[in-house]
Scaffold this motif. Structure first.
Motif, PDB file in Angstrom:
ATOM      1  N   VAL A   1      48.248  29.633  11.222  1.00  0.00           N
ATOM      2  CA  VAL A   1      47.031  30.349  12.014  1.00  0.00           C
ATOM      3  C   VAL A   1      46.833  29.220  12.988  1.00  0.00           C
ATOM      4  O   VAL A   1      46.444  29.723  14.381  1.00  0.00           O
ATOM      5  N   ALA A   2      46.690  28.090  12.746  1.00  0.00           N
ATOM      6  CA  ALA A   2      46.233  27.002  13.821  1.00  0.00           C
ATOM      7  C   ALA A   2      47.410  26.988  14.879  1.00  0.00           C
ATOM      8  O   ALA A   2      47.189  26.957  15.819  1.00  0.00           O
TER       9      ALA A   2
ATOM     10  N   GLY B   1      47.494  29.734  17.051  1.00  0.00           N
ATOM     11  CA  GLY B   1      46.378  29.702  18.123  1.00  0.00           C
ATOM     12  C   GLY B   1      46.839  28.807  19.176  1.00  0.00           C
ATOM     13  O   GLY B   1      46.559  28.974  20.545  1.00  0.00           O
TER      14      GLY B   1
ATOM     15  N   ILE C   1      47.131  29.712  23.122  1.00  0.00           N
ATOM     16  CA  ILE C   1      46.434  28.971  24.291  1.00  0.00           C
ATOM     17  C   ILE C   1      47.297  28.311  25.080  1.00  0.00           C
ATOM     18  O   ILE C   1      47.064  28.195  26.502  1.00  0.00           O
TER      19      ILE C   1
ATOM     20  N   ARG D   1      43.341  33.359  26.057  1.00  0.00           N
ATOM     21  CA  ARG D   1      42.583  32.223  25.688  1.00  0.00           C
ATOM     22  C   ARG D   1      41.439  32.457  24.665  1.00  0.00           C
ATOM     23  O   ARG D   1      41.424  31.623  23.678  1.00  0.00           O
TER      24      ARG D   1
ATOM     25  N   VAL E   1      41.670  34.750  22.533  1.00  0.00           N
ATOM     26  CA  VAL E   1      42.064  35.118  21.304  1.00  0.00           C
ATOM     27  C   VAL E   1      42.656  33.859  20.423  1.00  0.00           C
ATOM     28  O   VAL E   1      42.628  33.758  19.190  1.00  0.00           O
ATOM     29  N   GLY E   2      43.160  32.941  21.216  1.00  0.00           N
ATOM     30  CA  GLY E   2      43.660  31.530  20.679  1.00  0.00           C
ATOM     31  C   GLY E   2      42.472  30.915  20.159  1.00  0.00           C
ATOM     32  O   GLY E   2      42.703  30.146  19.143  1.00  0.00           O
TER      33      GLY E   2
ATOM     34  N   LEU F   1      41.337  32.302  17.011  1.00  0.00           N
ATOM     35  CA  LEU F   1      42.553  32.057  15.924  1.00  0.00           C
ATOM     36  C   LEU F   1      42.160  30.463  15.321  1.00  0.00           C
ATOM     37  O   LEU F   1      42.284  30.241  14.181  1.00  0.00           O
ATOM     38  N   LEU F   2      41.937  29.533  16.245  1.00  0.00           N
ATOM     39  CA  LEU F   2      41.593  28.256  15.897  1.00  0.00           C
ATOM     40  C   LEU F   2      40.464  28.301  14.881  1.00  0.00           C
ATOM     41  O   LEU F   2      40.262  27.337  14.128  1.00  0.00           O
TER      42      LEU F   2
END
Length: 159
Positions: free
Chosen positions: A15-16, A19, A23, A45, A47-48, A51-52
């Motif tokens: 997931v990281a 993300g 980005i 951005r 969404v990224g 996710l982070l």
């Protein structure tokens, strides 16, 4: 020392990575906002970043002993549902191939129906109706609300 489950750690790191990739890709989008303050790279951005944040929460759980209420041994004993995998894979591939020609609404309906079949639903008409409602709401929100154009496809001239 707490046990770190490799599969759960892989999910958090995956997931990281997703993300970070989103980005990084968003920074490549030309961001000439023009008269508005929000350009086309703003949503990717966000969404990224989301996710982070999710990856950090997942990693926190992994480092504290694993996901709560999740039986790792029982999960590993479950067989892979290849039928579901195939239906959902076909749905995603069809969406990618059809979105420009058939348009956002038609390809989104097909994506919704085939994914529902992958999850075991056999209510084709109901799923198509729900998919249509969702696709039209999203289409109108992007077209009218955000001023972003999605492919009209076969509905070109009607929408």
């Amino acid at each position: 020392m707490k046990t770190i489950h490799k599969g759960q750690l892989a999910v958090a790191l995956g997931v990281a990575a997703l993300g970070i990739a989103i980005i990084a890709g968003a920074w490549l989008i030309p961001d000439a906002a023009g008269y508005s303050t929000v350009g086309p790279a703003a949503i990717p951005r966000l969404v990224g970043i989301g996710l982070l944040i999710a990856a950090a929460a997942l990693l926190w759980e992994v480092l504290r002993g694993g996901f709560r209420h999740h039986d790792e041994a029982a999960e590993q004993a479950l067989p892979t549902d290849w039928t579901a995998f195939i239906w959902i894979s076909v749905a995603i591939l069809a969406y990618g191939l059809l979105i420009e020609r058939a348009g956002f609404i038609v390809s989104s309906i097909l994506l919704y129906v085939l994914t529902a079949v992958g999850f075991g639903s056999r209510r084709w008409a109901l799923n198509a109706g729900i998919g249509a409602v969702i696709a039209v709401i999203i289409y109108v929100a992007f077209q009218r609300g955000l001023g972003l154009s999605l492919p009209a496809g076969i509905f070109k001239g009607l929408l």
